[in-house]
Every structure is written in structure tokens, then in C-alpha cells.
Motif scaffolding. Structure first.
Motif, PDB file in Angstrom:
ATOM      1  N   GLY A 100     -37.556   2.434 -33.725  1.00  0.00           N
ATOM      2  CA  GLY A 100     -37.041   1.066 -33.721  1.00  0.00           C
ATOM      3  C   GLY A 100     -36.977   0.546 -32.299  1.00  0.00           C
ATOM      4  N   ILE A 101     -38.105   0.005 -31.822  1.00  0.00           N
ATOM      5  CA  ILE A 101     -38.073  -0.538 -30.459  1.00  0.00           C
ATOM      6  C   ILE A 101     -37.274  -1.836 -30.418  1.00  0.00           C
ATOM      7  N   GLU A 102     -37.164  -2.519 -31.549  1.00  0.00           N
ATOM      8  CA  GLU A 102     -36.442  -3.780 -31.734  1.00  0.00           C
ATOM      9  C   GLU A 102     -37.161  -4.963 -31.085  1.00  0.00           C
ATOM     10  N   THR A 103     -37.415  -4.885 -29.772  1.00  0.00           N
ATOM     11  CA  THR A 103     -38.057  -5.991 -29.064  1.00  0.00           C
ATOM     12  C   THR A 103     -38.518  -5.530 -27.689  1.00  0.00           C
ATOM     13  N   GLY A 104     -39.405  -6.311 -27.093  1.00  0.00           N
ATOM     14  CA  GLY A 104     -39.801  -6.097 -25.706  1.00  0.00           C
ATOM     15  C   GLY A 104     -39.138  -7.092 -24.780  1.00  0.00           C
ATOM     16  N   ASP A 105     -38.178  -7.841 -25.288  1.00  0.00           N
ATOM     17  CA  ASP A 105     -37.457  -8.871 -24.545  1.00  0.00           C
ATOM     18  C   ASP A 105     -36.290  -8.210 -23.817  1.00  0.00           C
ATOM     19  N   ASP A 106     -36.398  -8.052 -22.504  1.00  0.00           N
ATOM     20  CA  ASP A 106     -35.369  -7.352 -21.738  1.00  0.00           C
ATOM     21  C   ASP A 106     -34.012  -8.034 -21.804  1.00  0.00           C
ATOM     22  N   GLU A 107     -34.005  -9.365 -21.831  1.00  0.00           N
ATOM     23  CA  GLU A 107     -32.725 -10.075 -21.910  1.00  0.00           C
ATOM     24  C   GLU A 107     -32.009  -9.732 -23.220  1.00  0.00           C
ATOM     25  N   ALA A 108     -32.753  -9.700 -24.311  1.00  0.00           N
ATOM     26  CA  ALA A 108     -32.161  -9.357 -25.608  1.00  0.00           C
ATOM     27  C   ALA A 108     -31.722  -7.900 -25.639  1.00  0.00           C
ATOM     28  N   LEU A 109     -32.525  -7.008 -25.076  1.00  0.00           N
ATOM     29  CA  LEU A 109     -32.156  -5.591 -25.043  1.00  0.00           C
ATOM     30  C   LEU A 109     -30.853  -5.374 -24.278  1.00  0.00           C
ATOM     31  N   ARG A 110     -30.677  -6.109 -23.184  1.00  0.00           N
ATOM     32  CA  ARG A 110     -29.439  -6.003 -22.419  1.00  0.00           C
ATOM     33  C   ARG A 110     -28.253  -6.531 -23.221  1.00  0.00           C
ATOM     34  N   ILE A 121     -39.796   1.579 -22.970  1.00  0.00           N
ATOM     35  CA  ILE A 121     -40.600   1.694 -24.189  1.00  0.00           C
ATOM     36  C   ILE A 121     -42.008   2.160 -23.836  1.00  0.00           C
ATOM     37  N   VAL A 122     -42.605   1.504 -22.856  1.00  0.00           N
ATOM     38  CA  VAL A 122     -43.966   1.846 -22.442  1.00  0.00           C
ATOM     39  C   VAL A 122     -44.014   3.270 -21.900  1.00  0.00           C
ATOM     40  N   GLN A 123     -43.082   3.608 -21.026  1.00  0.00           N
ATOM     41  CA  GLN A 123     -43.091   4.929 -20.393  1.00  0.00           C
ATOM     42  C   GLN A 123     -42.929   6.045 -21.425  1.00  0.00           C
ATOM     43  N   GLN A 124     -41.945   5.920 -22.296  1.00  0.00           N
ATOM     44  CA  GLN A 124     -41.662   7.009 -23.240  1.00  0.00           C
ATOM     45  C   GLN A 124     -42.731   7.132 -24.325  1.00  0.00           C
ATOM     46  N   CYS A 125     -43.292   6.025 -24.759  1.00  0.00           N
ATOM     47  CA  CYS A 125     -44.343   6.109 -25.777  1.00  0.00           C
ATOM     48  C   CYS A 125     -45.647   6.633 -25.182  1.00  0.00           C
ATOM     49  N   ALA A 158     -46.780  -8.018 -25.658  1.00  0.00           N
ATOM     50  CA  ALA A 158     -47.265  -7.509 -24.371  1.00  0.00           C
ATOM     51  C   ALA A 158     -46.967  -6.021 -24.218  1.00  0.00           C
ATOM     52  N   VAL A 159     -45.816  -5.581 -24.726  1.00  0.00           N
ATOM     53  CA  VAL A 159     -45.480  -4.156 -24.696  1.00  0.00           C
ATOM     54  C   VAL A 159     -46.389  -3.376 -25.642  1.00  0.00           C
ATOM     55  N   CYS A 160     -46.498  -3.854 -26.883  1.00  0.00           N
ATOM     56  CA  CYS A 160     -47.300  -3.149 -27.891  1.00  0.00           C
ATOM     57  C   CYS A 160     -48.762  -3.029 -27.479  1.00  0.00           C
ATOM     58  N   ASN A 161     -49.268  -4.056 -26.808  1.00  0.00           N
ATOM     59  CA  ASN A 161     -50.677  -4.054 -26.412  1.00  0.00           C
ATOM     60  C   ASN A 161     -51.009  -2.983 -25.379  1.00  0.00           C
ATOM     61  N   GLN A 162     -49.987  -2.374 -24.779  1.00  0.00           N
ATOM     62  CA  GLN A 162     -50.200  -1.276 -23.826  1.00  0.00           C
ATOM     63  C   GLN A 162     -50.136   0.091 -24.490  1.00  0.00           C
ATOM     64  N   LEU A 163     -49.840   0.108 -25.811  1.00  0.00           N
ATOM     65  CA  LEU A 163     -49.554   1.362 -26.492  1.00  0.00           C
ATOM     66  C   LEU A 163     -50.419   1.516 -27.741  1.00  0.00           C
ATOM     67  N   PRO A 165     -49.278   2.098 -31.359  1.00  0.00           N
ATOM     68  CA  PRO A 165     -48.526   2.263 -32.606  1.00  0.00           C
ATOM     69  C   PRO A 165     -49.461   2.221 -33.810  1.00  0.00           C
ATOM     70  N   GLN A 166     -49.244   3.131 -34.749  1.00  0.00           N
ATOM     71  CA  GLN A 166     -50.058   3.128 -35.954  1.00  0.00           C
ATOM     72  C   GLN A 166     -49.696   1.970 -36.853  1.00  0.00           C
ATOM     73  N   LEU A 167     -48.447   1.526 -36.763  1.00  0.00           N
ATOM     74  CA  LEU A 167     -47.962   0.409 -37.575  1.00  0.00           C
ATOM     75  C   LEU A 167     -46.903  -0.341 -36.799  1.00  0.00           C
ATOM     76  N   ILE A 168     -46.887  -1.649 -36.943  1.00  0.00           N
ATOM     77  CA  ILE A 168     -45.797  -2.477 -36.434  1.00  0.00           C
ATOM     78  C   ILE A 168     -45.164  -3.138 -37.650  1.00  0.00           C
ATOM     79  N   GLY A 169     -43.962  -2.697 -37.970  1.00  0.00           N
ATOM     80  CA  GLY A 169     -43.246  -3.242 -39.120  1.00  0.00           C
ATOM     81  C   GLY A 169     -42.178  -4.220 -38.651  1.00  0.00           C
TER      82      GLY A 169
END
Length: 263
Positions: A100-110, A121-125, A158-163, A165-169
């Protein structure tokens, strides 16, 4: 897990072994085999390396036909494991994690106190990629709040495009009165998107994805369910979202969300 009649806690290995013995008996009497195991209960990948390896050993002991072991995971579950441990976990069968990455929006994650950033997300994946562990993502629609959904969707693409994922739900944020976020809304610190905005956000995410992957909205939080393969089905999925945005009624969608007893 507030509605559970007991405190949420780690299952003893004895309980896991008992479940696996029951599964092996089922195969003996029905002939039904298992080729994949999925660990349930929150995000089991948070468990320490040694415990995950012990669970894998039990799985292979009682259900030797199992080839892969999946579970839900958080981005922070990988940070405490070395590259060598991740590779060893993969060799023991761990594969096909659902994150569950939830989002690539840093403001929302904070704001949501997720405990990681888009860079994490990018580093760990990428570490999972290196270890050979495949993964899928869950994206939480509306986590960026009213007026920022499409911004959050673009950041996530932009985050997903660097990785890989087999599926984005996609799942839609559903807010219950006993949540901390509900209180933030009452205090005027955050505002939820309209239901139509949520579908515009999904369309933006879809249209900005540039990687081959599965794209789906299948969970109970989604009033409309759909799935397809990118890039081949992108135009068809985008057209379906356009139709929802143009024809669905806000009141009907809101009624659906307000009557969801649980997810």
C-alpha cells in the motif's frame, strides 16, 4: 482493527503450524493442492527476517507444493532488512507482495503520518527488484484532499513509472467517524474530494502511467469496478472513466460511500 474482540498481536508459530497441519489434512482428504500461500493480518512483512524464514520453513514442511508466499507490506517493512536478507527471503518463496504505497504525493504522505516519502518508495522497491521479489501497489484515491487529487495522481504516476509493479490497484479513501482524519476534517484542516473528483483523479493517474502493468479498481470502496492491462487497454479504461465522470450522479456515489459498513 478497533472492532476486533481481542488485541491485535503477532500469531504464535504454534498457531501457524496448526493451521498448516489442517491445510495438509485437507489436501490428503480432498486432493486439493496449494501452490501459493498468502499471509494474512495487516502487513506480515514487517516481521523480522528470522521469523519470516521460520514461517516459510513451516509452509514448505507441511505444504511442499507451495512455490510462492505473498502478503501485504508497507514501504517501511523493507527498511529493516538487508539486501542479503531480502534475497534470502525470495529464495525461500516470498514473492508477489502487495504494497500500500497510498500515493507519491509527499505533502499527503507527511500529513497522513505515513512514515515514508516518495523517494523511499522508489528506493525500497528497487531493492525488491534487485532481490527478485515481485510486487503490486495499492493507490489510495483522495488521500491528497480536495483540489489536489490530480496533482497527487501525477506525482504517483511519476513514482510508478520508475518501478515495476505487476498491478496498480486503486481504492477510494473512505472516512469513518472514529478516525483521526475525521477529526481533522471537523477541525477544518483537511477536506475530502467529491466523488466525481475521485474518478477524475483515477483518470489522471491512468493517463500518466507509462509502464506495462495491470490496472484495476476491484475493492469494495469502488462503486464502479474495472480492470485492464496497460498500455493496451488504456484508451478503453480512460473512455470508461470519462463515461462515469459525465453520467454518474454525485448524490448516488456519495450514498454508496456513506453506506459502506466496512472495507
Amino acid at each position: 482493527y478497533n472492532d476486533l474482540p481481542f488485541h491485535f498481536k503477532m500469531s504464535p508459530l504454534e498457531d501457524i503450524e496448526s493451521d498448516l497441519k489442517e491445510m495438509s489434512m485437507l489436501k490428503r482428504y480432498t486432493g486439493f493442492g496449494f501452490h501459493r500461500a498468502f499471509l494474512t493480518g495487516a502487513n506480515p512483512f514487517v516481521l523480522q527476517y528470522e521469523r519470516l524464514m521460520s514461517i516459510a520453513a513451516l509452509i514448505h514442511k507441511y505444504t511442499p507444493a507451495v512455490k510462492t508466499i505473498g502478503c501485504f507490506a508497507r514501504i517501511t517493512d523493507m527498511t529493516g532488512k538487508s539486501d542479503e536478507e531480502l534475497s534470502s527471503l525470495h529464495q525461500s518463496g516470498y514473492d508477489g507482495l502487495t504494497i500500500g504505497i497510498e500515493t507519491g504525493d509527499d505533502e499527503a504522505l507527511r500529513f497522513m503520518n505515513k512514515g515514508y516519502t516518495s523517494a523511499d518508495i522508489v528506493q525500497q522497491c528497487r531493492r525488491l527488484d534487485h532481490a527478485g521479489i515481485h510486487y503490486s501497489f495499492f493507490y489510495l484515491v483522495s488521500i491528497s484532499g480536495a483540489g489536489r487529487g490530480e496533482t497527487g495522481a501525477k506525482a504517483t504516476a511519476a513514482v510508478c513509472n520508475q518501478l515495476h509493479p505487476q498491478l496498480i490497484g486503486v481504492n477510494m479513501l473512505t472516512i469513518y467517524p472514529d478516525s483521526a482524519l475525521y477529526q481533522e476534517i471537523q477541525d477544518g484542516n483537511w477536506k475530502e474530494e467529491s466523488e466525481i473528483e475521485k474518478y477524475k483523479e483515477i483518470r489522471t493517474l491512468l493517463n500518466h502511467l507509462e509502464i506495462p502493468t495491470q490496472f484495476a479498481a476491484l475493492g469494495a470502496s469502488n462503486a464502479f469496478r474495472f480492470q485492464g492491462t496497460l498500455p493496451g487497454d488504456k484508451e478503453k479504461l480512460s473512455a470508461a472513466l470519462d463515461k462515469i465522470i459525465e453520467t454518474a450522479r454525485e448524490d448516488d456515489l456519495r450514498e454508496y460511500r456513506e453506506n459502506l459498513p466496512h472495507l
